[in-house]
Design an enzyme around this catalytic site. Structure first.
Site, PDB file in Angstrom:
ATOM      1  N   THR A   1       0.816  -1.211   0.000  1.00 26.32           N
ATOM      2  CA  THR A   1       0.000   0.000   0.000  1.00 26.32           C
ATOM      3  C   THR A   1       0.852   1.264   0.000  1.00 26.32           C
ATOM      4  O   THR A   1       1.967   1.265   0.543  1.00 26.32           O
ATOM      5  CB  THR A   1      -0.893   0.020   1.257  1.00 26.32           C
TER       6      THR A   1
ATOM      7  N   TYR B   1      -1.832   0.538   9.963  1.00 20.26           N
ATOM      8  CA  TYR B   1      -2.080  -0.168   8.706  1.00 20.26           C
ATOM      9  C   TYR B   1      -0.833  -0.131   7.813  1.00 20.26           C
ATOM     10  O   TYR B   1      -0.340  -1.168   7.352  1.00 20.26           O
ATOM     11  CB  TYR B   1      -3.288   0.466   7.982  1.00 20.26           C
TER      12      TYR B   1
END
Ligand code: UFG
Length: 328
Positions: free
Chosen positions: A116, A140
């Site tokens: 990501t 995250y």
């Protein structure tokens, strides 16, 4: 090739499964169906199991003799990662370690990892390249950065070759309506805005209007899920053809603010839904845009849906389709 796809019943995974099947690969999906759906895997075999169940994972990988693994299964909501970090490190980092251990034992040669743009944190430059420092500002991003690192070390120590794809903001749906984002309680901007436009929500809140950006709202690089899916198939082919391990941004190199996205959803839908202006959301970087050169060069990837209105139109069509069929 024969491939195992973790999280293949989820939003991005299911689009990739379809592309893999269309390219002639044999696909087995490993998914706990916590956010995914059995209907989304199409003709692929589905094993309903959890990555935390390492014994099951080990036996699936040993028995399956897979050439490659594509690893999508993960938690993906930035603000939730801030409030529940252990949940993110357990599922995203520890379960990736479980998986890599089993892959190593089973002699898997190729690995495609869903990473990501959140690994970059707040970049120093307008567009961020793969060699920029990794400074995630939320659990995250940190959970994915650690997984990338494990993969890199395993790649250096073994025959495993990998491609880590750093996704920017994925949105849209299969233009033919076979798949789309069907995650319960989705939080992502384009999905939420499309739900507002189709009357499933009373409106939408803009999280923060005082960022240091052109209109004060966060800017993101939105990529159509179909283009992202084709990048995965290319990554796998690249590895099979002997390509060396890579880390590649997946974005278009073009950013839109939250307000620009909402305008696009109103324009494309023709619905003037309510917009509220709220506080900043925890863990949001002000702006993220890909330096998107390397993936084109290395994989020869050419996006076909590089257009915000098209992304929105496909996302909207998917919402309407789900409403009419009671899928959501
Ligand atoms: N936003 C709103 N209102 C909403 C939903 C979102 O204003 O109802 C804003 C967010 O605050 C943010 C922007 O819209 O500024 C985009 O938010 P998303 O939740 O759609 O996506 P994120 O940028 O948080 O995260 C996504 C993926 C991550 C990826 C990241 C990279 O979930 O996997 O993009 O930018 F890392």
């Amino acid at each position: 090739m024969k491939v195992l796809v973790t999280g293949g019943a989820g939003y991005i995974g299911s689009h990739v499964v379809r592309h893999l099947l269309e390219s002639g690969h044999e696909v087995v999906v490993y998914d706990n169906l916590s956010t995914g759906h059995a209907w989304a895997v199409g003709d692929a075999e589905l094993i309903e199991a959890d990555l935390a169940d390492q014994e099951r994972l080990r036996s699936v990988l040993q028995a399956g003799k897979f050439d490659g693994v594509l690893h999508f299964a993960a938690h993906i909501v930035v603000p939730e990662s801030v409030s529940h970090p252990v949940k993110y490190y357990a599922n995203n980092t520890r379960n990736t370690l479980n998986l890599l251990e089993c892959c190593q034992e089973a002699g898997v040669r190729y690995f495609v990892f869903s990473s990501t743009a959140a690994v970059y944190g707040i970049p120093d430059t307008a567009s961020v390249a793969e060699d920029a420092p990794l400074q995630p500002i939320n659990p995250y991003g940190a959970s994915k950065m650690m997984s990338e690192r494990m993969l890199m070390d395993l790649g250096a120590a073994s025959d495993l070759r990998y491609v880590s794809l750093r996704y920017f903001n994925v949105a849209g749906a299969d233009p033919e309506g076979r798949q789309g984002q069907a995650t319960p309680d989705a939080t992502h901007l384009i999905k939420v805005a499309c739900q507002a436009a189709t009357g499933q929500r009373g409106g939408i809140t803009v999280f923060g209007t005082d960022y240091d950006t052109a209109d004060g709202t966060c800017e993101r690089d939105y990529i159509h899920v179909e283009d992202l899916a084709s990048a995965h198939v290319r990554a796998l082919d690249y590895l099979e053809q002997g390509g060396e391990s890579q880390v590649l941004n997946c974005g278009y190199g073009c950013a839109y603010s939250v307000l620009q996205v909402l305008e696009a959803v109103k324009r494309v839908s023709g619905v003037d839904f309510e917009v509220h202006y709220g506080e900043r959301r925890e863990g949001d970087p002000p702006a993220l845009m890909a330096d998107a050169g390397r993936i084109r060069k290395v994989l020869g990837w050419q996006p076909k849906y590089d257009n915000l209105d098209q992304i929105v139109a496909d996302a909207l069509a998917w919402e309407r389709h789900c409403l009419s069929r009671g899928l959501l």
